[in-house]
Design a protein around this motif. Structure first.
Motif, short mmCIF file in Angstrom:
data_model
loop_
_atom_site.label_atom_id
_atom_site.label_comp_id
_atom_site.label_asym_id
_atom_site.label_seq_id
_atom_site.Cartn_x
_atom_site.Cartn_y
_atom_site.Cartn_z
N GLU A 64 7.37 4.10 0.62
CA GLU A 64 6.77 2.80 0.93
C GLU A 64 6.38 2.71 2.40
OE1 GLU A 64 7.65 -2.01 0.57
OE2 GLU A 64 9.18 -0.57 -0.03
N ASP A 65 7.24 3.25 3.27
CA ASP A 65 6.95 3.16 4.71
C ASP A 65 5.87 4.15 5.14
OD1 ASP A 65 9.25 5.14 4.35
OD2 ASP A 65 8.69 5.52 6.43
N ARG A 66 5.39 4.97 4.25
CA ARG A 66 4.21 5.82 4.51
C ARG A 66 2.98 5.22 3.84
NH1 ARG A 66 3.98 8.34 8.26
NH2 ARG A 66 5.59 9.88 7.89
N ALA A 67 3.18 4.63 2.68
CA ALA A 67 2.05 4.12 1.90
C ALA A 67 1.31 2.99 2.60
CB ALA A 67 2.55 3.63 0.54
N ASP A 68 2.02 2.18 3.39
CA ASP A 68 1.33 1.08 4.07
C ASP A 68 0.65 1.50 5.37
OD1 ASP A 68 3.71 1.42 5.45
OD2 ASP A 68 4.25 -0.71 5.49
N VAL A 69 1.22 2.48 6.08
CA VAL A 69 0.66 2.85 7.39
C VAL A 69 -0.40 3.95 7.33
CG1 VAL A 69 2.67 2.11 8.71
CG2 VAL A 69 2.58 4.46 7.84
N ILE A 70 -0.53 4.61 6.20
CA ILE A 70 -1.45 5.75 6.14
C ILE A 70 -2.91 5.31 6.28
CG2 ILE A 70 -1.76 5.86 3.60
CD1 ILE A 70 -1.32 8.98 3.96
N VAL A 71 -3.23 4.10 5.82
CA VAL A 71 -4.61 3.60 5.94
C VAL A 71 -4.96 3.27 7.39
CG1 VAL A 71 -6.18 1.72 5.33
CG2 VAL A 71 -4.86 2.87 3.55
N PRO A 72 -4.14 2.47 8.11
CA PRO A 72 -4.47 2.25 9.52
C PRO A 72 -4.45 3.52 10.36
CG PRO A 72 -2.37 1.21 8.95
CD PRO A 72 -3.03 1.60 7.67
N TYR A 76 -9.70 7.77 3.65
CA TYR A 76 -9.59 6.37 4.10
C TYR A 76 -10.16 5.43 3.03
CZ TYR A 76 -10.33 2.11 6.78
OH TYR A 76 -10.33 0.80 7.19
N LYS A 77 -11.33 5.78 2.54
CA LYS A 77 -11.98 4.95 1.51
C LYS A 77 -11.15 4.94 0.22
CE LYS A 77 -16.50 4.41 -0.75
NZ LYS A 77 -17.86 4.98 -0.91
N GLU A 78 -10.64 6.10 -0.15
CA GLU A 78 -9.86 6.22 -1.39
C GLU A 78 -8.56 5.43 -1.31
OE1 GLU A 78 -7.56 9.81 -3.77
OE2 GLU A 78 -9.41 10.29 -2.68
N PHE A 79 -7.79 5.64 -0.23
CA PHE A 79 -6.51 4.94 -0.08
C PHE A 79 -6.72 3.43 0.03
CE2 PHE A 79 -4.65 8.93 2.11
CZ PHE A 79 -4.32 9.48 0.87
N SER A 80 -7.80 3.03 0.72
CA SER A 80 -8.06 1.60 0.92
C SER A 80 -8.37 0.87 -0.38
CB SER A 80 -9.23 1.41 1.89
OG SER A 80 -8.94 1.95 3.15
N SER A 81 -8.78 1.62 -1.39
CA SER A 81 -9.14 0.99 -2.67
C SER A 81 -7.92 0.66 -3.53
CB SER A 81 -10.09 1.90 -3.45
OG SER A 81 -9.42 3.07 -3.89
N PHE A 82 -6.73 1.12 -3.09
CA PHE A 82 -5.50 0.87 -3.85
C PHE A 82 -4.54 0.00 -3.05
CE2 PHE A 82 -6.84 5.17 -5.37
CZ PHE A 82 -7.10 4.83 -6.68
N SER A 83 -3.68 -0.70 -3.75
CA SER A 83 -2.61 -1.46 -3.09
C SER A 83 -1.53 -0.50 -2.62
CB SER A 83 -2.00 -2.46 -4.08
OG SER A 83 -1.30 -1.77 -5.11
#
Length: 297
Positions: free
Chosen positions: A247-255, A228-235
């Motif tokens: 793209e449709d996985r990259a945005d939802v994986i953090v929430p 969570y911390k790692e993914f949140s640090s990137f756009s």
């Protein structure tokens, strides 16, 4: 016997085609023949405006038409369908489903959050695990999160919460919604000792794949926090390239990770198993039970 399920979620639509055949011991074996996923993202419209846009409605109808062609090619006789959170909330959902029925002859059933939890439970993963432990199924979708708790040979509860990845991205989840989930879990799990989680959904499967863990080994809460911390640090753009994500996985994986981490923290669960099951798998198993019941004299 070929069985199929169509799962219309808030993030994607899935068609699962499965071959059901008996094992030597009499149990049924469900072998995946094909799985097709189309990122319709209905929740992006519904949770923002309350309705599905004409453009997405057109994509939805065309997706079902394509699925019908595949079902015909595979000569599938038995099908079970389910539309979940986004279609439940869409003001124009009924009209769109009526259009699908008129143009394809296929009827898509909108199910409740409780029914969704029921179908996920059909996978019965916990029945093959240590009976002395309590197991919390956590299924994170785009519009809702379904949780089912299983202890010994008993199903204790099934509950659905309107907290999902697309809703979070749209800013539609308030503090009171998190508090309701937290209070429910703490109240209903306080007397069961140390628990284990079972995770389903595309996001937890992707995290498990990235972890390089051996199948059957659990992820830990600390690992999920780190991801969570790692993914949140990137756009989103950076996540796509760094982790080879759609793209449709990259945005939802953090929430999604935010939901799993919160649930595990609140329930003091340290490990989560990821058996690669989901709503479509549960629908197929429920369909088989229905067919078997009809075949009984």
């Amino acid at each position: 016997m070929k069985l199929a399920a169509i799962d219309i979620g808030s993030n994607a639509a899935r068609l699962l085609i499965t071959e059901a055949s008996p094992k030597a011991n009499g149990e049924m074996d469900f072998t995946k023949v094909n799985l097709v996923r189309v990122p319709l993202r209905l929740g992006m419209d519904v949770f923002a405006t309350g309705a599905i846009s004409e453009k997405r409605a057109e994509s939805f109808v065309n997706t079902i038409k394509a699925y019908k062609l595949l079902l015909d090619v595979y000569e599938v006789k038995y099908l079970k369908t389910a539309a979940t959170s986004a279609m439940r909330d869409a003001a124009n959902g009924t009209q769109i489903l009526e259009r699908v029925k008129q143009e394809t002859g296929m009827e898509i059933k909108v199910i409740t959050g409780q029914e969704e939890a029921n179908y996920i439970y059909e996978n019965h993963i916990a029945e093959n695990l240590d009976k002395t432990r309590g197991y919390l199924y956590i299924d994170v979708g785009g519009g809702s999160t379904e949780m089912t708790f299983f202890k010994g040979n008993s199903l204790v509860f099934k509950e659905s919460f309107n907290i999902g990845t697309i809703r979070l991205l749209q800013g539609k989840v308030e503090e009171k919604h998190w508090q309701q989930m937290k209070d429910f879990l703490r109240q209903n799990l306080k007397n069961y000792g140390q628990l284990v989680a079972i995770g389903s959904g595309g996001n937890i499967n992707k995290v498990f794949s990235l972890s390089k863990k051996k199948e059957g080994k659990p992820l830990t809460l600390d690992q999920l926090k780190d991801y969570y911390k790692e993914f949140s640090s990137f756009s989103v753009e950076e996540r796509i390239h760094l982790y080879n994500l759609r793209e449709d996985r990259a945005d939802v994986i953090v929430p999604a990770l935010q939901i799993y981490v919160n649930v595990m923290r609140w329930t003091d669960i340290q490990e989560i198993y990821v058996p690669k099951i989901g709503l479509a798998d549960g629908l197929v198993r429920a369909l088989y039970k229905e067919i078997s019941a009809l075949a009984q004299p």
